[in-house]
Motif scaffolding. Sequence first.
Motif, PDB file in Angstrom:
ATOM      1  N   ASP A 237     -37.004 -28.211   9.829  1.00  0.00           N
ATOM      2  CA  ASP A 237     -37.747 -28.540   8.627  1.00  0.00           C
ATOM      3  C   ASP A 237     -37.030 -27.817   7.489  1.00  0.00           C
ATOM      4  N   SER A 238     -36.237 -26.833   7.437  1.00  0.00           N
ATOM      5  CA  SER A 238     -35.688 -26.094   6.542  1.00  0.00           C
ATOM      6  C   SER A 238     -34.314 -25.155   7.041  1.00  0.00           C
ATOM      7  N   THR A 239     -33.702 -24.965   6.003  1.00  0.00           N
ATOM      8  CA  THR A 239     -32.525 -24.358   6.560  1.00  0.00           C
ATOM      9  C   THR A 239     -32.697 -22.929   7.175  1.00  0.00           C
ATOM     10  N   TRP A 240     -33.906 -22.349   6.717  1.00  0.00           N
ATOM     11  CA  TRP A 240     -34.564 -20.949   7.275  1.00  0.00           C
ATOM     12  C   TRP A 240     -34.687 -21.473   8.762  1.00  0.00           C
ATOM     13  N   GLY A 298     -42.514 -16.892   3.999  1.00  0.00           N
ATOM     14  CA  GLY A 298     -42.254 -15.832   2.822  1.00  0.00           C
ATOM     15  C   GLY A 298     -43.310 -15.438   1.874  1.00  0.00           C
ATOM     16  N   LYS A 299     -44.202 -16.265   1.472  1.00  0.00           N
ATOM     17  CA  LYS A 299     -45.445 -15.834   0.803  1.00  0.00           C
ATOM     18  C   LYS A 299     -46.673 -15.650   1.464  1.00  0.00           C
ATOM     19  N   GLN A 300     -46.953 -14.610   0.953  1.00  0.00           N
ATOM     20  CA  GLN A 300     -48.754 -14.031   1.769  1.00  0.00           C
ATOM     21  C   GLN A 300     -49.591 -14.734   0.980  1.00  0.00           C
ATOM     22  N   THR A 301     -50.544 -15.064   1.314  1.00  0.00           N
ATOM     23  CA  THR A 301     -51.826 -15.711   0.774  1.00  0.00           C
ATOM     24  C   THR A 301     -52.915 -15.335   1.653  1.00  0.00           C
ATOM     25  N   VAL A 331     -44.004 -11.269  11.999  1.00  0.00           N
ATOM     26  CA  VAL A 331     -43.715 -12.215  10.687  1.00  0.00           C
ATOM     27  C   VAL A 331     -42.551 -11.869  10.323  1.00  0.00           C
ATOM     28  N   ALA A 332     -41.497 -12.814   9.888  1.00  0.00           N
ATOM     29  CA  ALA A 332     -40.301 -12.699   9.381  1.00  0.00           C
ATOM     30  C   ALA A 332     -40.786 -12.966   7.690  1.00  0.00           C
ATOM     31  N   ALA A 333     -40.653 -12.229   6.758  1.00  0.00           N
ATOM     32  CA  ALA A 333     -40.681 -12.617   5.495  1.00  0.00           C
ATOM     33  C   ALA A 333     -39.526 -13.171   4.745  1.00  0.00           C
ATOM     34  N   GLN A 334     -38.518 -12.888   5.390  1.00  0.00           N
ATOM     35  CA  GLN A 334     -37.283 -13.558   4.791  1.00  0.00           C
ATOM     36  C   GLN A 334     -36.306 -13.892   6.022  1.00  0.00           C
ATOM     37  N   PRO A 335     -35.290 -14.741   5.764  1.00  0.00           N
ATOM     38  CA  PRO A 335     -34.339 -15.135   6.999  1.00  0.00           C
ATOM     39  C   PRO A 335     -33.710 -14.036   7.752  1.00  0.00           C
ATOM     40  N   ALA A 336     -33.203 -12.813   7.256  1.00  0.00           N
ATOM     41  CA  ALA A 336     -32.475 -11.726   7.591  1.00  0.00           C
ATOM     42  C   ALA A 336     -33.488 -10.826   8.331  1.00  0.00           C
ATOM     43  N   ASP A 337     -34.695 -10.860   8.397  1.00  0.00           N
ATOM     44  CA  ASP A 337     -35.686 -10.085   9.086  1.00  0.00           C
ATOM     45  C   ASP A 337     -35.672 -10.307  10.615  1.00  0.00           C
ATOM     46  N   ILE A 338     -35.152 -11.794  11.126  1.00  0.00           N
ATOM     47  CA  ILE A 338     -35.330 -11.859  12.435  1.00  0.00           C
ATOM     48  C   ILE A 338     -34.473 -11.087  13.442  1.00  0.00           C
ATOM     49  N   ILE A 341     -36.439  -7.706  13.787  1.00  0.00           N
ATOM     50  CA  ILE A 341     -37.645  -8.121  14.604  1.00  0.00           C
ATOM     51  C   ILE A 341     -37.423  -7.966  15.984  1.00  0.00           C
ATOM     52  N   LEU A 342     -36.341  -8.935  16.515  1.00  0.00           N
ATOM     53  CA  LEU A 342     -35.696  -8.855  17.820  1.00  0.00           C
ATOM     54  C   LEU A 342     -35.248  -7.498  18.373  1.00  0.00           C
ATOM     55  N   ALA A 343     -34.761  -6.715  17.422  1.00  0.00           N
ATOM     56  CA  ALA A 343     -34.304  -5.335  17.882  1.00  0.00           C
ATOM     57  C   ALA A 343     -35.539  -4.292  18.143  1.00  0.00           C
ATOM     58  N   ASP A 344     -36.551  -4.533  17.404  1.00  0.00           N
ATOM     59  CA  ASP A 344     -37.793  -3.649  17.433  1.00  0.00           C
ATOM     60  C   ASP A 344     -38.467  -4.389  18.674  1.00  0.00           C
ATOM     61  N   ALA A 345     -38.524  -5.547  19.029  1.00  0.00           N
ATOM     62  CA  ALA A 345     -39.349  -6.097  19.959  1.00  0.00           C
ATOM     63  C   ALA A 345     -38.811  -5.539  21.439  1.00  0.00           C
ATOM     64  N   ASN A 346     -37.446  -5.316  21.556  1.00  0.00           N
ATOM     65  CA  ASN A 346     -36.641  -5.170  22.494  1.00  0.00           C
ATOM     66  C   ASN A 346     -36.616  -3.469  23.000  1.00  0.00           C
TER      67      ASN A 346
END
Length: 347
Positions: A237-240, A298-301, A331-338, A341-346
């Motif tokens: 649904d998006s490039t992200w 990306g946006k918090q509401t 939650v990934a706030a921007q594409p590079a966060d993943i 996140i994966l490193a921390d989760a492992n």
Amino acid sequence: GLFDPEYVNIFGVPFTFLPHEGNDDGPPPPPTPKTAVFPDPAKAEYEIIWPNVVRVERILHPTLEIDWTKVDPLTLNAAQTARVAELAPVIEGKPDVTRISRIELERLAREFRQQRIIFETARDVFDQMKGAWRGSREVLLAQLVRLVEKFVASDLIKVVPLAYHNDELRKRLIITLSMSRVVQHIARSVEQASAERLVPVFDSERPIRSTADMPTWYTGKPCEYTQKSHINVCVYDSTWEASDAYVLDTSDSVAAWVKNDHLGFEVVYIFRGVVRKYRPDFLIRLSTGDMLVLETKGKQTDETRAKHAAMQEWVEAVNTHGGFGTWRFAVAAQPADIHDILADAND
């Protein structure tokens, strides 16, 4: 000669388009999307299973307590209290509650006795909490009344205007007439402070769901074949999302993953009094065996915060249950966060 008939889809319904009404066969059907999306039997090793939780319940301690240092102050406005505002003279288009006669205030105070209002309001709150309460109705009501009385006597309630706050009769009257707000305010703190544990309630007919349950569907959106997903393709649904899918498919930290699209993985949350369903973006089985629910936002509401809070409760409840391994939420706030996140989760 006449032009060939043309067709247009209006809300998905084909209509003929002038100048010609078409022939007896009618308009051709809309083109069928070309890509079938389905669980690939050849990739069953990447199947992801999850508990089908319809709601999360809080089981409360038999004794209700409140951490008063964490209770937010409550401000009550006399001008917004209906029974008082009705008696106030209107000055420049607004009710001036400071001009109500003391006789009228004393009459209201006699009509609405605080102790009775506290008990009646606490009884209403009990109806909301009884599903999570293991004790008797009388015990809960007695404790709620005690906590409300303590809150009313504290300095955590402010009444405006100041003339009402500094006058004991007026202050007590506004608190009494606003008792529903007072008790609801307290009830939220009681529920949070006194929660013994979060308990998942499973769907009685389908307590467990899986990527294998997804029926075949079709799409015309961009998509790509996957390596480590049970579903044959990932629809973007998006490039992200495309970027995340590539990382998940190639990362050594990921054993299996799936985009939460037509899967039926949903978490119930409440926003502004309305029950809604939250569908996070990805389900991931890490190389450690733990499960990760990943949201890209990306946006918090206010609504996204409500969604994420419900997801965190879901994770806590499922982990407390213990029958479905260890789950996490990120939650990934921007594409590079993943990557982080994966490193921390492992770890």
